[in-house]
Enzyme design. Structure first.
Site, short mmCIF file in Angstrom:
data_model
loop_
_atom_site.label_atom_id
_atom_site.label_comp_id
_atom_site.label_asym_id
_atom_site.label_seq_id
_atom_site.Cartn_x
_atom_site.Cartn_y
_atom_site.Cartn_z
N THR A 87 -13.22 83.89 -27.92
CA THR A 87 -13.88 82.85 -28.69
C THR A 87 -12.79 82.05 -29.38
O THR A 87 -11.83 82.63 -29.89
CB THR A 87 -14.83 83.44 -29.74
N CYS A 88 -12.93 80.74 -29.39
CA CYS A 88 -11.98 79.88 -30.10
C CYS A 88 -12.78 79.05 -31.10
O CYS A 88 -13.74 78.37 -30.73
CB CYS A 88 -11.23 78.98 -29.12
N VAL A 89 -12.39 79.13 -32.35
CA VAL A 89 -13.14 78.51 -33.44
C VAL A 89 -12.28 77.47 -34.14
O VAL A 89 -11.12 77.76 -34.49
CB VAL A 89 -13.57 79.60 -34.47
#
Length: 134
Positions: A110-112
């Site tokens: 996941t990239c936030v």
């Protein structure tokens, strides 16, 4: 089967940066290892390394590797990786660097996008690794 939680904190002498808050570097639950988000800080000085995404991401990788090494693990033991970026303009350059960190299949990820990170960093990464039964 009873599983207990164990927490671990490591001294700078083991290549792990000093803690910047009240947390453990890693928590083990059964065969899962949860590694606290690492910053792009030099373990010897605690200072942020570099001001571009590739330099900072490289230092974060080194810091994560130092924690993984305490358990005999590598990035290829990662099951899930979570990345925090202060600018998605860095997304492509980060992905190019990140893809080279793994020899085997890539983990879930996941990239936030965030508006800020501790110590003025532009990237932070945490991960969950699996510990194989020996």
């Amino acid at each position: 089967m009873t599983t207990t939680k164990q927490t671990f904190s490591f001294p700078q002498s083991q290549g792990v940066p000093p803690q910047v808050g009240p947390f453990a570097h890693a928590t083990q639950w059964g065969n899962l290892l949860f590694i606290t988000g690492q910053m792009p800080t030099d373990p010897a000085t605690g200072a942020v390394v570099g001001d571009d995404i590739v330099t900072q991401a490289t230092q974060v990788r080194k810091n994560l590797e130092a924690v993984l090494a305490q358990f005999g693990l590598t990035f290829d033991d990662a099951l899930m990786v979570r990345i925090y970026l202060t600018s998605f303009e860095d997304y492509a350059a980060f992905n190019t660097a990140y893809a080279s960190w793994f020899k085997g299949p890539l983990p879930s990820r996941t990239c936030v996008g965030v508006t800020g990170l501790a110590v003025g960093a532009i990237v932070e990464i945490d991960l969950i690794a699996g510990i194989a039964n020996g």
